[in-house]
Design an enzyme around this catalytic site. Structure first.
Site, PDB file in Angstrom:
ATOM      1  N   VAL A  17      -4.703  -2.754 -67.112  1.00 45.25           N
ATOM      2  CA  VAL A  17      -3.600  -1.513 -68.082  1.00 45.25           C
ATOM      3  C   VAL A  17      -3.498  -0.824 -69.111  1.00 45.25           C
ATOM      4  O   VAL A  17      -3.960   0.211 -69.562  1.00 45.25           O
ATOM      5  CB  VAL A  17      -2.063  -0.940 -66.970  1.00 45.25           C
ATOM      6  N   LYS A  43      -4.522 -13.307 -75.427  1.00 44.32           N
ATOM      7  CA  LYS A  43      -5.093 -11.318 -74.717  1.00 44.32           C
ATOM      8  C   LYS A  43      -5.033 -10.668 -75.594  1.00 44.32           C
ATOM      9  O   LYS A  43      -6.139 -10.079 -75.662  1.00 44.32           O
ATOM     10  CB  LYS A  43      -4.478 -12.115 -73.035  1.00 44.32           C
ATOM     11  N   TYR A  68       7.623  -8.436 -81.595  1.00 46.56           N
ATOM     12  CA  TYR A  68       8.539  -7.336 -81.184  1.00 46.56           C
ATOM     13  C   TYR A  68       9.428  -6.653 -82.875  1.00 46.56           C
ATOM     14  O   TYR A  68       8.996  -5.846 -82.371  1.00 46.56           O
ATOM     15  CB  TYR A  68       9.682  -7.544 -80.052  1.00 46.56           C
ATOM     16  N   GLN A  85       2.431  -9.519 -57.198  1.00 46.61           N
ATOM     17  CA  GLN A  85       3.105 -10.665 -55.999  1.00 46.61           C
ATOM     18  C   GLN A  85       2.839 -12.138 -55.675  1.00 46.61           C
ATOM     19  O   GLN A  85       1.817 -12.064 -56.349  1.00 46.61           O
ATOM     20  CB  GLN A  85       2.946 -10.032 -55.374  1.00 46.61           C
ATOM     21  N   ARG A  91       8.721  -7.385 -51.276  1.00 45.06           N
ATOM     22  CA  ARG A  91       8.638  -6.231 -52.513  1.00 45.06           C
ATOM     23  C   ARG A  91       9.626  -6.455 -53.120  1.00 45.06           C
ATOM     24  O   ARG A  91       9.716  -5.657 -54.349  1.00 45.06           O
ATOM     25  CB  ARG A  91       8.635  -4.563 -51.569  1.00 45.06           C
ATOM     26  N   ASN A 123       5.372  -0.657 -62.477  1.00 47.02           N
ATOM     27  CA  ASN A 123       5.575  -0.008 -61.298  1.00 47.02           C
ATOM     28  C   ASN A 123       6.771  -1.311 -60.415  1.00 47.02           C
ATOM     29  O   ASN A 123       6.949  -2.569 -61.677  1.00 47.02           O
ATOM     30  CB  ASN A 123       4.465   0.012 -60.201  1.00 47.02           C
ATOM     31  N   SER A 146       5.858   7.242 -67.117  1.00 49.51           N
ATOM     32  CA  SER A 146       4.780   8.307 -65.797  1.00 49.51           C
ATOM     33  C   SER A 146       4.305   8.858 -64.959  1.00 49.51           C
ATOM     34  O   SER A 146       3.884   9.885 -64.535  1.00 49.51           O
ATOM     35  CB  SER A 146       3.205   7.361 -66.273  1.00 49.51           C
ATOM     36  N   ASP A 151      -0.758  10.540 -59.552  1.00 47.82           N
ATOM     37  CA  ASP A 151      -0.401  11.746 -58.660  1.00 47.82           C
ATOM     38  C   ASP A 151      -1.343  13.240 -58.682  1.00 47.82           C
ATOM     39  O   ASP A 151      -1.917  13.180 -58.051  1.00 47.82           O
ATOM     40  CB  ASP A 151       0.895  11.342 -57.346  1.00 47.82           C
ATOM     41  N   ARG A 154      -4.445  13.178 -59.552  1.00 45.33           N
ATOM     42  CA  ARG A 154      -5.670  12.833 -58.230  1.00 45.33           C
ATOM     43  C   ARG A 154      -5.594  14.214 -57.748  1.00 45.33           C
ATOM     44  O   ARG A 154      -6.583  14.511 -57.073  1.00 45.33           O
ATOM     45  CB  ARG A 154      -4.722  11.719 -57.750  1.00 45.33           C
ATOM     46  N   ARG A 156      -4.982  17.042 -58.043  1.00 45.36           N
ATOM     47  CA  ARG A 156      -6.043  18.708 -58.752  1.00 45.36           C
ATOM     48  C   ARG A 156      -7.214  18.020 -58.207  1.00 45.36           C
ATOM     49  O   ARG A 156      -7.839  19.330 -58.056  1.00 45.36           O
ATOM     50  CB  ARG A 156      -5.409  18.686 -60.117  1.00 45.36           C
ATOM     51  N   HIS A 178       6.622   7.762 -57.813  1.00 45.12           N
ATOM     52  CA  HIS A 178       5.691   7.463 -57.802  1.00 45.12           C
ATOM     53  C   HIS A 178       4.661   6.183 -56.533  1.00 45.12           C
ATOM     54  O   HIS A 178       4.935   5.396 -57.045  1.00 45.12           O
ATOM     55  CB  HIS A 178       4.747   7.149 -59.382  1.00 45.12           C
ATOM     56  N   THR A 224      -6.099  -0.545 -60.572  1.00 47.66           N
ATOM     57  CA  THR A 224      -6.213   1.124 -61.379  1.00 47.66           C
ATOM     58  C   THR A 224      -6.150   1.092 -62.825  1.00 47.66           C
ATOM     59  O   THR A 224      -5.316   0.348 -62.651  1.00 47.66           O
ATOM     60  CB  THR A 224      -5.654   2.265 -60.607  1.00 47.66           C
TER      61      THR A 224
HETATM   62  N1  LIG Z   1       2.443   4.596 -63.469  1.00 50.44           N
HETATM   63  C1  LIG Z   1       1.253   4.368 -62.175  1.00 50.44           C
HETATM   64  O1  LIG Z   1       0.564   4.743 -62.487  1.00 50.44           O
HETATM   65  C2  LIG Z   1      -0.076   2.473 -62.589  1.00 50.44           C
HETATM   66  C3  LIG Z   1      -0.778   2.813 -62.462  1.00 50.44           C
HETATM   67  C4  LIG Z   1      -1.354   1.814 -62.614  1.00 50.44           C
HETATM   68  C5  LIG Z   1      -1.074   0.460 -62.247  1.00 50.44           C
HETATM   69  N2  LIG Z   1       0.603   0.292 -62.694  1.00 50.44           N
HETATM   70  C6  LIG Z   1       1.002  -0.869 -63.199  1.00 50.44           C
HETATM   71  O2  LIG Z   1       1.334  -1.313 -64.200  1.00 50.44           O
HETATM   72  C7  LIG Z   1       1.989  -2.680 -64.248  1.00 50.44           C
HETATM   73  C8  LIG Z   1       0.270  -3.371 -65.211  1.00 50.44           C
HETATM   74  O3  LIG Z   1      -1.064  -2.933 -64.241  1.00 50.44           O
HETATM   75  P1  LIG Z   1      -2.365  -4.252 -64.507  1.00 50.44           P
HETATM   76  O4  LIG Z   1      -2.599  -4.306 -63.935  1.00 50.44           O
HETATM   77  O5  LIG Z   1      -2.366  -3.646 -65.739  1.00 50.44           O
HETATM   78  O6  LIG Z   1      -1.175  -6.020 -64.563  1.00 50.44           O
HETATM   79  P2  LIG Z   1      -1.727  -7.002 -65.688  1.00 50.44           P
HETATM   80  O7  LIG Z   1      -1.660  -8.466 -64.273  1.00 50.44           O
HETATM   81  O8  LIG Z   1      -3.399  -6.828 -65.779  1.00 50.44           O
HETATM   82  O9  LIG Z   1      -1.144  -7.129 -66.642  1.00 50.44           O
HETATM   83  C9  LIG Z   1       0.110  -6.895 -67.018  1.00 50.44           C
HETATM   84  C10 LIG Z   1       0.306  -7.800 -67.902  1.00 50.44           C
HETATM   85  O10 LIG Z   1       1.746  -7.910 -67.910  1.00 50.44           O
HETATM   86  C11 LIG Z   1       1.663  -8.982 -69.657  1.00 50.44           C
HETATM   87  N3  LIG Z   1       3.952 -10.163 -69.198  1.00 50.44           N
HETATM   88  C12 LIG Z   1       3.960 -10.116 -68.475  1.00 50.44           C
HETATM   89  N4  LIG Z   1       5.164 -11.030 -68.464  1.00 50.44           N
HETATM   90  C13 LIG Z   1       5.201 -10.037 -69.900  1.00 50.44           C
HETATM   91  C14 LIG Z   1       6.709  -9.661 -70.695  1.00 50.44           C
HETATM   92  N5  LIG Z   1       7.865 -10.880 -70.180  1.00 50.44           N
HETATM   93  N6  LIG Z   1       5.484  -9.826 -71.832  1.00 50.44           N
HETATM   94  C15 LIG Z   1       4.829  -8.798 -72.275  1.00 50.44           C
HETATM   95  N7  LIG Z   1       3.918  -8.823 -71.277  1.00 50.44           N
HETATM   96  C16 LIG Z   1       3.714  -9.991 -69.970  1.00 50.44           C
HETATM   97  C17 LIG Z   1       0.928 -10.176 -68.581  1.00 50.44           C
HETATM   98  O11 LIG Z   1       0.404 -11.101 -69.291  1.00 50.44           O
HETATM   99  C18 LIG Z   1      -0.448  -9.842 -68.195  1.00 50.44           C
HETATM  100  O12 LIG Z   1      -1.268  -8.806 -69.410  1.00 50.44           O
HETATM  101  C19 LIG Z   1       1.701  -2.927 -63.122  1.00 50.44           C
HETATM  102  O13 LIG Z   1       3.338  -2.782 -63.008  1.00 50.44           O
HETATM  103  C20 LIG Z   1       0.999  -1.936 -62.309  1.00 50.44           C
HETATM  104  O14 LIG Z   1       1.436  -2.288 -60.812  1.00 50.44           O
HETATM  105  C21 LIG Z   1       1.136   1.488 -62.849  1.00 50.44           C
END
Ligand SMILES: NC(=O)c1ccc[n+]([C@@H]2O[C@H](COP(=O)([O-])OP(=O)(O)OC[C@H]3O[C@@H](n4cnc5c(N)ncnc54)[C@H](O)[C@@H]3O)[C@@H](O)[C@H]2O)c1
Length: 307
Positions: A17, A43, A68, A85, A91, A123, A146, A151, A154, A156, A178, A224
């Site tokens: 994301v 990364k 930071y 997880q 959860r 999330n 967000s 949603d 999606r 719409r 959400h 996603t």
């Molecule tokens: N709000 C939404 O609509 C929505 C949609 C999609 C995903 N998400 C959420 O977004 C989050 C990220 O999803 P993703 O698919 O990118 O996961 P991902 O595992 O690909 O990426 C998570 C990143 O966070 C980093 N990370 C972990 N701990 C950290 C820390 N202490 N400091 C800095 N970076 C840290 C990891 O190294 C990794 O690169 C998840 O919680 C997912 O559920 C939200």
């Protein structure tokens, strides 16, 4: 809000994301400076290099893997960090681990930034936003989730697709959590003021496909990220351009149809100050009940991690 001449956005957590969001912001020239921070520093370095190599083909911007300290001049700090997880993990335990991560991230951000806007996507986004708001001590208008913007998009899309109408002309809202307890506000959904001519069964099918979309996508490809990246870009644009756009973001509610002390997705006016105001949708009695159910679920989760 930073008054620095250059616009800076920081993305914390450049996984699927975060990196897609960063790239989307870059493609659309939303800022002068883009900082990538990740626990997994290689990364962030790799993503910054990769994006920098495209700048001669794109335009002027500065992108780097930062620390930071770089939050100091940020207008917006997007948090998309998270952990997956573990096998057998509940959860609530996952939630507790994510809250611990957020605690350390928020501590670091707050050391360097006092007046930016925090935009949360991780999330469960409503809980993470509530937690970050509490922890930061910042006014609620500057801590935004967000929410149900994705949603609603999606919903719409699915309505437009069904009726062969440009989805940008479809006005429809998903509000609440959400997640599984979200609801579609069918009583107010319309196409340029005209009624949406779909049967109750068709509406329910569209709603279920909206609510469960993430499960389907995750099953298909593991995560996603494109549409959420566009949703985050949309929120950043409304803030940076002081648009006063109405977006369904997650915000603190105080007596919203009787719902208080929780973050949830509802239509909000978003401008340079963040959430300028929450719009009171005139939802019907059944929708009110569902909204309360959604709020109760979120409050239960907040209690389970004893904030
Ligand atoms: N709000 C939404 O609509 C929505 C949609 C999609 C995903 N998400 C959420 O977004 C989050 C990220 O999803 P993703 O698919 O990118 O996961 P991902 O595992 O690909 O990426 C998570 C990143 O966070 C980093 N990370 C972990 N701990 C950290 C820390 N202490 N400091 C800095 N970076 C840290 C990891 O190294 C990794 O690169 C998840 O919680 C997912 O559920 C939200």
């Amino acid at each position: 809000m930073s008054r620095s001449k250059k616009t800076r956005i920081v993305v914390i957590g450049v996984g699927a994301v975060g990196s897609t969001t960063a790239y989307t912001l870059l493609l659309r020239s939303r800022m002068d400076e883009l900082v990538l921070i990740d626990f997994n520093k290689p990364k962030a370095i790799g993503d910054a290099l990769d994006m920098n190599h495209g700048l001669p083909l794109l335009g002027k911007a500065k992108v780097w893997a930062g620390n930071y300290e770089d939050c100091a001049d940020a207008d917006i700090i997007i948090i998309t960090a998270g952990v997956p997880q573990r096998p057998g993990e509940s959860r609530v335990d996952l939630l507790k681990r994510n809250v611990t991560i957020f605690e350390s991230i928020t501590d670091e951000v707050l050391k360097y930034n006092k007046d930016g806007i925090l935009l949360i996507a991780s999330n469960p986004v409503d809980i993470m936003s509530y937690f970050t708001w509490k922890k930061s001590g910042w006014p609620e208008h500057r801590v935004i989730g967000s929410g149900t913007l994705l949603d609603s998009s999606r919903l719409r899309y699915l309505i437009g697709n069904k009726l062969n109408i440009d989805s940008r002309s479809v006005h429809a809202h998903i509000i609440g959590e959400h997640g599984d307890s979200e609801l579609a506000v069918w009583s107010l959904a319309n196409i340029a003021g005209s009624e949406i001519l779909l049967s109750a069964e068709e509406k329910q099918e569209i709603f279920v496909n909206t609510r469960d979309a993430a499960y389907k996508i995750i099953e298909a490809k593991g995560a996603t990220y494109y549409a959420i990246a566009l949703a985050l870009d949309r929120i950043c644009t409304a803030i940076l351009k002081n648009e006063a756009s109405v977006l369904n973001v997650s915000t603190f509610l105080a007596n919203y149809h009787g719902v208080s002390d929780v973050y949830m997705g509802v239509p909000c006016v978003v401008d340079r100050s963040g959430v300028r105001e929450v719009l009171p949708l005139q939802i019907d009695e059944d929708e009110k009940k569902l909204l309360h159910k959604s709020a109760d679920k979120l409050k239960g989760l907040i209690k389970s991690i004893s904030m």
